[in-house]
Design a protein around this motif. Structure first.
Motif, PDB file in Angstrom:
ATOM      1  N   THR B   5       0.838  -1.196   0.000  1.00 12.22           N
ATOM      2  CA  THR B   5       0.000   0.000   0.000  1.00 12.22           C
ATOM      3  C   THR B   5       0.876   1.250   0.000  1.00 12.22           C
ATOM      4  O   THR B   5       1.947   1.273   0.632  1.00 12.22           O
ATOM      5  N   GLN B   6       0.414   2.250  -0.714  1.00 12.59           N
ATOM      6  CA  GLN B   6       1.160   3.489  -0.831  1.00 12.59           C
ATOM      7  C   GLN B   6       0.270   4.673  -0.477  1.00 12.59           C
ATOM      8  O   GLN B   6      -0.912   4.708  -0.840  1.00 12.59           O
ATOM      9  N   THR B   7       0.868   5.640   0.214  1.00 15.69           N
ATOM     10  CA  THR B   7       0.176   6.896   0.492  1.00 15.69           C
ATOM     11  C   THR B   7       1.142   8.069   0.316  1.00 15.69           C
ATOM     12  O   THR B   7       2.362   7.908   0.525  1.00 15.69           O
ATOM     13  N   CYS B  23       5.176   3.914   1.907  1.00 13.06           N
ATOM     14  CA  CYS B  23       4.848   2.590   1.392  1.00 13.06           C
ATOM     15  C   CYS B  23       4.819   1.619   2.569  1.00 13.06           C
ATOM     16  O   CYS B  23       5.676   1.688   3.454  1.00 13.06           O
ATOM     17  N   VAL B  24       3.824   0.759   2.575  1.00 15.63           N
ATOM     18  CA  VAL B  24       3.821  -0.343   3.522  1.00 15.63           C
ATOM     19  C   VAL B  24       3.958  -1.623   2.712  1.00 15.63           C
ATOM     20  O   VAL B  24       3.009  -2.057   2.060  1.00 15.63           O
ATOM     21  N   PRO B  25       5.147  -2.213   2.707  1.00 19.06           N
ATOM     22  CA  PRO B  25       5.341  -3.463   1.955  1.00 19.06           C
ATOM     23  C   PRO B  25       4.580  -4.616   2.608  1.00 19.06           C
ATOM     24  O   PRO B  25       4.085  -4.492   3.732  1.00 19.06           O
ATOM     25  N   SER B  73       7.945  -1.279   9.366  1.00 20.19           N
ATOM     26  CA  SER B  73       6.792  -1.554   8.508  1.00 20.19           C
ATOM     27  C   SER B  73       6.719  -0.594   7.333  1.00 20.19           C
ATOM     28  O   SER B  73       6.463  -0.994   6.214  1.00 20.19           O
ATOM     29  N   ASN B  74       6.999   0.691   7.579  1.00 15.02           N
ATOM     30  CA  ASN B  74       6.962   1.663   6.498  1.00 15.02           C
ATOM     31  C   ASN B  74       8.278   1.701   5.741  1.00 15.02           C
ATOM     32  O   ASN B  74       9.344   1.442   6.299  1.00 15.02           O
ATOM     33  N   PHE B  91       6.233   4.263  -7.790  1.00 14.56           N
ATOM     34  CA  PHE B  91       5.776   2.933  -7.394  1.00 14.56           C
ATOM     35  C   PHE B  91       6.738   2.330  -6.375  1.00 14.56           C
ATOM     36  O   PHE B  91       7.949   2.333  -6.569  1.00 14.56           O
ATOM     37  N   CYS B  92       6.173   1.784  -5.332  1.00 17.30           N
ATOM     38  CA  CYS B  92       6.920   1.006  -4.371  1.00 17.30           C
ATOM     39  C   CYS B  92       6.719  -0.479  -4.703  1.00 17.30           C
ATOM     40  O   CYS B  92       5.650  -0.870  -5.196  1.00 17.30           O
TER      41      CYS B  92
END
Lengths: 118, 113
Positions: B5-7, B23-25, B73-74, B91-92
């Motif tokens: 997820t990306q913000t 980014c949360v991988p 996490s981030n 993009f992550c």
């Protein structure tokens, strides 16, 4: 250094027709090959990959691709497309001999927008 | 299904401002990447990150850019002083293992005015 060329920026096709999206690459080293798909407002999703073995690889959603080393090509095909296949498709390569995170260092083509019409 | 997820999904900023893209991988992934796509151009590799350090970076990734995994996490991308040419989709991506599939986020669109 590597480069990837997707020969068609846009491919319109009617539903249930076959489609081929072309990809050629140039590299001084051996490569792994990938096709990614991006649906509207979504991330890149792996469709299929060629790492070794059979040169014909099958992926998700009925797609397949054939690695042709002599022609340095990795064309993507589907025998019968659906409206839901409308998306942008990206061909990518990475250096086969690189270690570590370099596997994830992809060189992308410019993308092909596939539009499936009813 | 786990996802990256990306913000934010879209950020507009003034030239010269600092921007942080987050980014949360996927939780058990170990390898992290940033890519960008300038409108109408190819998706380009920026940087890879493993074991809390940069593994590889492209020539695009100059001193204006930095990455960090601050809390386990981030995974963040910071642009210190944005330029007009930094406008792009970022993009992550992450993967579980060396040679594993890359999972991409939906991207963060950065517009620099």
């Amino acid at each position: 250094a590597q480069s990837v060329t997707q020969l068609d920026s846009q491919v319109p096709v009617f539903e249930e027709a076959p489609v081929e999206l072309r990809c050629n690459y140039s590299s001084s080293v051996s490569v792994y090959l990938f096709w990614y798909v991006q649906y509207p407002n979504q991330g890149l999703q792996l469709l299929l990959k060629y790492l070794s073995g059979s040169t014909l690889v099958k992926g998700i959603n009925g797609f397949e691709a054939e690695f042709n080393k002599s022609q340095t090509s990795f064309h993507l095909r589907k025998p019968s497309v659906h409206i839901s296949d409308t998306a942008e498709y990206f061909c990518a390569v990475s250096d086969r001999n690189a270690g570590g995170t370099s596997y994830g260092k992809l060189t992308f083509g410019q993308g092909t927008i596939l539009t499936v019409h009813p | 299904e786990p996802e990256v997820t990306q913000t934010p999904s879209h950020q507009v900023t003034q030239m010269g401002q600092e921007v942080i893209l987050r980014c949360v991988p996927i939780s058990n992934h170990l390898y992290f990447y940033w890519y960008r796509q300038i409108l109408g151009q190819k998706v380009e590799f920026l940087v890879s990150f493993y074991n809390n350090e940069i593994s590889e970076k492209s020539e695009i990734f100059d001193d204006q850019f930095s990455v960090e995994r601050p809390d386990g996490s981030n995974f963040t991308l910071k642009i210190r002083s944005t330029k007009l040419e930094d406008s792009a989709m970022y993009f992550c991506a992450s993967s579980y293992r060396m040679g594993g599939e890359l999972f991409f986020g939906e991207g963060s669109r950065l517009t620099v005015l």
